[in-house]
Enzyme design. Structure first.
Site: not given
Length: 271
Positions: A2, A114
């Site tokens: 992340c 992402e």
């Protein structure tokens, strides 16, 4: 992993959602749709208030710096490298194991970004070609619109070069715990593109469902096996993912439009 997320909820909303007992309006952060490492972020945590006589843990909403600096570090330069802690090893890594037992937090987010590597890019990498198409970013968020409660750790670091009363003498930093991305189908998937989070990236932040919040934040819980069970991936089918503009790739860009869904992934652009 992340490396970027969005956090636009007001602190007044977060205090109610997480039943926070103490929050200082001085620590108010502006909505941020492109949170990057070393930025300040909201964290929900439980610990006794400073100078409190009873020593009772109090649930608080605090602002921490994203990028954990271990208490034993000589300098804070490595903070940007410790933005994530792997769920599989967080209990044994020197940088995280003490915080895992004593300093756990929830990092509220709208969702995370992402970048998906397409087949064309993988082929170019295999062939060793230098120019590559840009990766397509996706925004991943709970399908029901609820808060994305990321499991986190926090730590204190003392800058010995400054006097104790200096405002920067103490650093409070945090890290997001990550796990293997879900292979179960997304609750809402793009018309064209990935059908599961694992199709986008092999890792994802650990999302704590509300039934786990109290146990995760409770500093009295120190059993390693019980804590590891709390960060086991939740059941599938909770998330949605959609492609977003590559503008999010630049940390200087910020605004709610970064989360807006594209009709279809952008065409690769060479750079």
């Amino acid at each position: 992993m992340c490396g970027r997320f969005a956090a636009s909820r007001r602190p007044e909303d977060l205090t109610g959602l997480f039943h926070v007992e103490r929050w200082d309006p001085v620590e108010t952060l502006a909505p941020d749709w492109n949170v990057a490492p070393t930025k300040e972020v909201y964290a929900v945590l439980e610990r006794p208030l400073k100078d409190a006589a009873d020593g009772r843990p109090v649930r608080q909403l605090r602002t921490l710096t994203w990028g954990l600096v271990p208490s034993w570090a000589k300098t804070p330069e490595g903070a940007a490298r410790l933005i994530n802690a792997r769920a599989e090893t967080v209990h044994e890594k020197p940088s995280f194991r003490k915080a895992f037992l004593q300093r756990r937090c929830v990092l509220p987010a709208d969702g995370y970004y992402e970048w998906m590597t397409g087949a064309d890019e993988r082929q170019r990498e295999e062939e060793g070609r230098k120019k590559r198409p840009r990766k397509q970013p996706y925004f991943v968020t709970p399908a029901d619109g609820s808060v994305f409660a990321m499991a986190g750790l926090y730590e204190f670091w003392r800058d010995a070069t400054l006097p104790p009363d200096h405002p920067r003498a103490w650093w409070t930093t945090c890290s997001v715990i990550t796990t293997e991305a879900e292979t179960t189908p997304l609750a809402v998937a793009p018309a064209e593109g990935p059908s599961a989070l694992a199709d986008i990236h092999p890792r994802m932040p650990v999302m704590l469902t509300p039934d786990r919040w109290d146990a995760w934040l409770d500093p009295a819980r120190t059993d390693t096996d019980e804590l590891r069970a709390l960060i086991a991936p939740p059941w599938g089918g909770l998330m949605r993912a959609h492609p977003v503009a590559t503008a999010v790739s630049n940390v200087r860009n910020n605004g709610p439009e970064l989360r807006e869904e594209l009709v279809a992934p952008e065409e690769p652009t060479l750079f």
